[in-house]
Design a protein around this motif. Structure first.
Motif, PDB file in Angstrom:
ATOM      1  N   GLU A 220      31.029  -9.000 -10.724  1.00 29.17           N
ATOM      2  CA  GLU A 220      30.218  -8.553 -11.707  1.00 29.17           C
ATOM      3  C   GLU A 220      29.074  -7.578 -10.340  1.00 29.17           C
ATOM      4  O   GLU A 220      28.471  -6.880 -11.454  1.00 29.17           O
ATOM      5  N   ASN A 221      29.101  -8.063  -9.644  1.00 29.94           N
ATOM      6  CA  ASN A 221      28.342  -6.982  -8.403  1.00 29.94           C
ATOM      7  C   ASN A 221      27.397  -6.781  -8.492  1.00 29.94           C
ATOM      8  O   ASN A 221      26.644  -5.979  -8.491  1.00 29.94           O
ATOM      9  N   GLY A 222      26.220  -8.062  -9.674  1.00 30.02           N
ATOM     10  CA  GLY A 222      24.669  -7.788  -9.472  1.00 30.02           C
ATOM     11  C   GLY A 222      24.637  -6.781 -10.693  1.00 30.02           C
ATOM     12  O   GLY A 222      23.291  -6.909 -11.237  1.00 30.02           O
ATOM     13  N   THR A 223      25.116  -6.408 -11.276  1.00 35.25           N
ATOM     14  CA  THR A 223      25.477  -5.453 -12.578  1.00 35.25           C
ATOM     15  C   THR A 223      25.791  -6.381 -13.282  1.00 35.25           C
ATOM     16  O   THR A 223      26.772  -6.444 -13.787  1.00 35.25           O
ATOM     17  N   ASP A 224      24.488  -6.014 -14.458  1.00 29.93           N
ATOM     18  CA  ASP A 224      25.084  -7.697 -15.607  1.00 29.93           C
ATOM     19  C   ASP A 224      25.591  -6.155 -16.331  1.00 29.93           C
ATOM     20  O   ASP A 224      24.797  -5.445 -17.151  1.00 29.93           O
ATOM     21  N   PRO A 225      26.932  -6.235 -16.824  1.00 27.12           N
ATOM     22  CA  PRO A 225      27.473  -5.334 -18.071  1.00 27.12           C
ATOM     23  C   PRO A 225      27.609  -6.283 -19.508  1.00 27.12           C
ATOM     24  O   PRO A 225      26.957  -6.920 -19.526  1.00 27.12           O
ATOM     25  N   GLU A 226      27.396  -4.785 -20.706  1.00 27.03           N
ATOM     26  CA  GLU A 226      27.023  -5.683 -21.716  1.00 27.03           C
ATOM     27  C   GLU A 226      27.716  -6.681 -22.153  1.00 27.03           C
ATOM     28  O   GLU A 226      27.492  -7.388 -23.199  1.00 27.03           O
ATOM     29  N   ASN A 227      29.222  -6.139 -22.587  1.00 28.28           N
ATOM     30  CA  ASN A 227      30.772  -6.848 -22.628  1.00 28.28           C
ATOM     31  C   ASN A 227      31.144  -7.367 -21.437  1.00 28.28           C
ATOM     32  O   ASN A 227      31.379  -6.181 -20.672  1.00 28.28           O
ATOM     33  N   ARG A 228      32.020  -8.246 -21.178  1.00 31.81           N
ATOM     34  CA  ARG A 228      32.940  -9.176 -20.867  1.00 31.81           C
ATOM     35  C   ARG A 228      33.807 -10.104 -21.324  1.00 31.81           C
ATOM     36  O   ARG A 228      33.679 -11.076 -22.613  1.00 31.81           O
ATOM     37  N   PHE A 229      35.277  -9.382 -21.182  1.00 34.79           N
ATOM     38  CA  PHE A 229      35.961 -10.131 -21.591  1.00 34.79           C
ATOM     39  C   PHE A 229      37.821 -10.214 -20.867  1.00 34.79           C
ATOM     40  O   PHE A 229      38.223  -9.172 -20.240  1.00 34.79           O
ATOM     41  N   GLY A 230      38.425 -11.257 -21.317  1.00 32.23           N
ATOM     42  CA  GLY A 230      39.770 -11.742 -20.795  1.00 32.23           C
ATOM     43  C   GLY A 230      40.165 -11.942 -21.161  1.00 32.23           C
ATOM     44  O   GLY A 230      40.084 -12.476 -22.438  1.00 32.23           O
ATOM     45  N   ARG A 231      42.171 -11.485 -21.091  1.00 34.47           N
ATOM     46  CA  ARG A 231      42.407 -11.906 -21.762  1.00 34.47           C
ATOM     47  C   ARG A 231      43.926 -12.475 -21.173  1.00 34.47           C
ATOM     48  O   ARG A 231      44.530 -11.462 -19.605  1.00 34.47           O
ATOM     49  N   VAL A 232      44.674 -12.536 -21.531  1.00 37.81           N
ATOM     50  CA  VAL A 232      45.877 -13.351 -21.393  1.00 37.81           C
ATOM     51  C   VAL A 232      47.177 -13.552 -21.518  1.00 37.81           C
ATOM     52  O   VAL A 232      47.109 -13.580 -23.032  1.00 37.81           O
ATOM     53  N   PHE A 233      48.357 -12.672 -21.266  1.00 34.33           N
ATOM     54  CA  PHE A 233      49.398 -12.313 -21.945  1.00 34.33           C
ATOM     55  C   PHE A 233      50.607 -13.312 -21.393  1.00 34.33           C
ATOM     56  O   PHE A 233      51.001 -13.257 -20.950  1.00 34.33           O
ATOM     57  N   ARG A 234      51.983 -14.587 -22.122  1.00 35.22           N
ATOM     58  CA  ARG A 234      52.363 -14.761 -21.762  1.00 35.22           C
ATOM     59  C   ARG A 234      53.353 -14.580 -23.473  1.00 35.22           C
ATOM     60  O   ARG A 234      53.097 -13.756 -23.945  1.00 35.22           O
ATOM     61  N   GLU A 235      54.501 -15.209 -22.856  1.00 37.17           N
ATOM     62  CA  GLU A 235      55.846 -14.667 -23.485  1.00 37.17           C
ATOM     63  C   GLU A 235      55.410 -14.929 -24.931  1.00 37.17           C
ATOM     64  O   GLU A 235      55.719 -14.676 -25.951  1.00 37.17           O
ATOM     65  N   LEU A 236      54.872 -15.869 -25.477  1.00 33.23           N
ATOM     66  CA  LEU A 236      54.572 -16.448 -26.838  1.00 33.23           C
ATOM     67  C   LEU A 236      53.142 -16.055 -27.517  1.00 33.23           C
ATOM     68  O   LEU A 236      52.967 -16.425 -28.358  1.00 33.23           O
ATOM     69  N   GLY A 237      52.386 -15.009 -26.365  1.00 35.95           N
ATOM     70  CA  GLY A 237      51.621 -14.413 -27.111  1.00 35.95           C
ATOM     71  C   GLY A 237      50.479 -14.293 -26.297  1.00 35.95           C
ATOM     72  O   GLY A 237      50.733 -14.596 -24.927  1.00 35.95           O
ATOM     73  N   SER A 238      49.117 -14.069 -26.979  1.00 38.16           N
ATOM     74  CA  SER A 238      47.617 -14.366 -25.947  1.00 38.16           C
ATOM     75  C   SER A 238      46.702 -14.510 -26.241  1.00 38.16           C
ATOM     76  O   SER A 238      47.029 -15.592 -26.805  1.00 38.16           O
ATOM     77  N   GLU A 239      45.736 -14.823 -24.847  1.00 33.94           N
ATOM     78  CA  GLU A 239      44.712 -16.348 -24.999  1.00 33.94           C
ATOM     79  C   GLU A 239      43.798 -14.813 -24.464  1.00 33.94           C
ATOM     80  O   GLU A 239      43.880 -14.562 -23.789  1.00 33.94           O
ATOM     81  N   ASP A 240      42.562 -14.951 -25.610  1.00 35.91           N
ATOM     82  CA  ASP A 240      40.967 -14.866 -25.202  1.00 35.91           C
ATOM     83  C   ASP A 240      40.280 -15.776 -24.019  1.00 35.91           C
ATOM     84  O   ASP A 240      40.299 -16.765 -24.685  1.00 35.91           O
ATOM     85  N   ILE A 241      39.438 -15.583 -23.376  1.00 39.32           N
ATOM     86  CA  ILE A 241      39.340 -15.694 -21.820  1.00 39.32           C
ATOM     87  C   ILE A 241      37.365 -15.859 -21.320  1.00 39.32           C
ATOM     88  O   ILE A 241      38.317 -14.123 -21.055  1.00 39.32           O
ATOM     89  N   GLN A 242      36.952 -15.957 -21.978  1.00 41.10           N
ATOM     90  CA  GLN A 242      35.555 -15.308 -21.580  1.00 41.10           C
ATOM     91  C   GLN A 242      35.481 -15.368 -20.164  1.00 41.10           C
ATOM     92  O   GLN A 242      34.411 -14.482 -19.076  1.00 41.10           O
ATOM     93  N   ASP A 243      35.088 -16.361 -19.754  1.00 41.25           N
ATOM     94  CA  ASP A 243      34.842 -16.715 -18.431  1.00 41.25           C
ATOM     95  C   ASP A 243      36.224 -16.495 -17.229  1.00 41.25           C
ATOM     96  O   ASP A 243      37.691 -17.033 -17.672  1.00 41.25           O
ATOM     97  N   PHE A 244      35.815 -15.969 -16.071  1.00 38.97           N
ATOM     98  CA  PHE A 244      36.325 -15.091 -15.631  1.00 38.97           C
ATOM     99  C   PHE A 244      37.361 -15.914 -14.797  1.00 38.97           C
ATOM    100  O   PHE A 244      38.714 -15.949 -14.251  1.00 38.97           O
ATOM    101  N   SER A 245      36.743 -17.540 -14.160  1.00 33.15           N
ATOM    102  CA  SER A 245      37.037 -18.650 -13.569  1.00 33.15           C
ATOM    103  C   SER A 245      38.151 -18.625 -14.193  1.00 33.15           C
ATOM    104  O   SER A 245      39.426 -19.261 -13.905  1.00 33.15           O
ATOM    105  N   GLU A 246      37.974 -18.838 -15.069  1.00 31.02           N
ATOM    106  CA  GLU A 246      39.419 -20.047 -16.243  1.00 31.02           C
ATOM    107  C   GLU A 246      40.126 -19.169 -16.316  1.00 31.02           C
ATOM    108  O   GLU A 246      41.293 -19.592 -16.740  1.00 31.02           O
TER     109      GLU A 246
END
Length: 580
Positions: A220-246
């Motif tokens: 984050e570094n003190g600058t608020d981006p307009e969007n943030r998004f995470g994605r986890v890729f597994r053998e059976l597919g992917s999952e979208d996660i917005q929270d960084f720690s999660e």
């Protein structure tokens, strides 16, 4: 070991008009990059010298800067800053250069760089070349951020997209890389972890999870981006996660999965922030945490990478070899880090108190090594004799008494001694270990064996005496691992302690010299990277190092042939003032 030209620097150099600047490895180009990195802040000549740490000194850098000014690539900003002895002018990119090479971007830059149309003023190819140069300038901020905390990193430039990535030097990028990408929607900064089947990678990922809050703050570094998004890729597919720690927890739990977490800065937001400074700060914080995670890990591969600056592939080979063999020999030219590496491996294998270090020399004997009769002055003043156990017997007996612990004997410069005379009947014991394989020692008459929990690590300078002259019976009882001069190790070491520019210069000079020596002699008659691993390199200079350290050895290599010595001198020193 040869590294290709830095991809970021190549991309920037390609966008400069032909003939306006020196080659990509010239100090003139390095001066241009240093000023461009600072953008509107600029540099004085003194600040430039402090940043680059060039061995050629302030006057030579000033000459390079004058050439850039005359070419219209840089200009005086009108500001003056204190130098300690007065005030000096500050040099920044010229207005034309700023449009092409500033690391900061705005709405107009994104529109221009992402345009797919071809107009009369600029072809699509020229636009793409300029876009890659702007990306490369922005991506250099990742290097600068890591370097601010004395962390060496490497980078890659995506040949297809306008994107670049950066990762810890020597490691597999799967352990974590920071990426930056530019397209018509703005700038994307990402943290990526990719799948790795190595079992030891699991420990690293689990340890990384403990730093989830710190990594989230770093991104984050003190600058608020307009969007943030995470994605986890597994053998059976992917999952979208917005929270960084999660997201990081999910990525850490399974090393065979991949994940990317992205911050998006659209063009309108770029007008309000300094994206170059933001990327610099993100890189500094993220790579500091990744390095800390490595230091906390007990993974022996990471220990070797961290302490010896070797590539991960070489570290893996060394760890596997020393984990499975009881006698290992590291050979190669002087200065390739053999002694330092075996010391680090010994610490991985056991605790410090169970390690014994020996230095062999021409007068070293069996009596010194195993056991022998030594004179002793009695209380009456007469000379008597006693049986003295040597270091090998002492350490072997300790290992036999504590079979559940590891013991390591390190022999430095093994081939400097008369090896058959030193080892004697121990050749049998090196091949056949354990209490079932005892022999009678000649002096004491005691039955003796080498326990299986005693590892012998040895080093040998191949230029002192060819490996082929080493006793064949002894040589086949050691697993041999050859270390060559590694300019990547030199680069990483100097980059941490001096500057990236000086590190590249030193590596290129050593590479040229070793290639010339190998062509005229052989690979054993070359110089190891340690020859230039000096924190005071910028003050001492290459010319002084040549006369103090290199020339006497080269003269011996060529048996006093002055013409050959002069050829090697010219190859290493070249034009010390780098007129380009």
């Amino acid at each position: 070991m040869t590294r290709p030209k830095a991809p970021l620097d190549e991309a920037i150099h390609e966008a400069l008009a032909p003939g306006t600047i020196g080659a990509v490895d010239s100090w003139q180009f390095k001066v241009f990059l240093a000023i461009a990195d600072e953008d509107s802040s600029g540099l004085t000549d003194h600040e430039l010298n402090a940043s680059l740490k060039a061995t050629s000194g302030l006057n030579n850098l000033r000459a390079r800067r004058i050439g850039l000014t005359n070419a219209g690539l840089i200009q005086l900003s009108g500001e003056k800053r204190s130098t300690g002895t007065g005030k000096a002018g500050v040099y920044v990119l010229s207005e034309e250069s700023k449009r092409n090479f500033s690391p900061n971007l705005g709405v107009s830059d994104i529109e221009l760089l992402s345009s797919e149309s071809q107009d009369e003023a600029e072809s699509l190819l020229a636009r793409r070349t300029r876009a890659r140069a702007r990306l490369a300038m922005l991506a250099r901020q990742m290097q600068r951020g890591a370097a601010a905390n004395s962390i060496a990193v490497e980078n890659r430039l995506d040949e297809k997209d306008i994107a670049a990535s950066c990762y810890l030097a020597g490691t597999n990028p799967s352990r974590g890389q920071v990426e930056v990408k530019i397209d018509s929607d703005g700038v994307y900064i990402s943290l990526r972890f990719t799948a790795d089947e190595d079992a030891q990678y699991r420990t690293y990922r689990q340890k990384l999870k403990e730093h989830s809050e710190a990594l989230a703050a770093a991104m984050e570094n003190g600058t608020d981006p307009e969007n943030r998004f995470g994605r986890v890729f597994r053998e059976l597919g992917s999952e979208d996660i917005q929270d960084f720690s999660e997201w990081l927890v999910l990525v850490s739990e399974e090393p065979t999965s991949s994940g990317v977490y992205t911050l998006h800065y659209p063009p309108n937001l770029l007008e309000k922030i300094q994206i170059a400074e933001n990327l610099n700060n993100i890189s500094r914080a993220v790579f500091t945490i990744l390095r800390q995670t490595e230091e906390e890990s007990t993974d022996p591969i990471l220990v070797i990478i961290r302490e010896c600056l070797l590539d991960e592939s070489i570290a893996k080979q060394l760890v596997r070899l020393t984990s499975s063999a009881t006698q290992v020999l590291l050979s190669g030219p002087p200065g390739t880090g053999k002694t330092h590496i075996v010391r680090q491996i010994a610490k991985i294998l056991t605790q410090e108190s169970n390690i014994l270090f020996l230095q062999f020399h021409p007068n070293y004997s069996y009596e010194d090594f195993v056991e022998g009769i030594r004179p002793k002055l009695t209380l009456s003043g007469a000379i008597g004799y006693e049986l003295v156990h040597g270091p090998l017997r002492q350490l072997s007996e300790r290992a036999a008494e504590e079979p559940d612990k590891g013991f390591v004997l390190v022999i430095d410069e093994l081939n400097r001694a008369d090896i058959p005379r030193v080892f004697g009947e121990l050749l049998f014991l090196l091949e056949y270990r354990g209490p079932g394989n005892r022999i009678r020692l000649p002096y004491s008459g005691d039955m003796f064996y080498l326990p299986v929990n005693l590892v012998i690590l040895a080093t040998m300078n191949s230029s002192d005496r060819s490996i082929s002259t080493m006793d064949a019976a002894l040589h086949r009882r050691f697993r041999d691992f050859r270390l060559e001069p590694d300019t990547e190790v030199l680069r990483r070491w100097l980059e941490i302690r001096t500057s990236r520019e000086l590190a590249d210069d030193a590596a290129e000079r050593l590479e040229r010299l070793n290639e010339a020596l190998a062509d005229e002699l052989d690979n054993d008659h070359t110089f190891g990277h340690a020859a230039l691993m000096r924190a005071d390199l910028s003050e001492v200079g290459f010319e002084a190092i040549w006369y103090e350290s290199f020339e006497p050895v080269v003269r011996d290599f060529f048996m006093g042939n002055q013409e050959a010595v002069l050829r090697m001198r010219e190859t290493f020193i070249g034009d010390i003032n780098d007129e380009e």
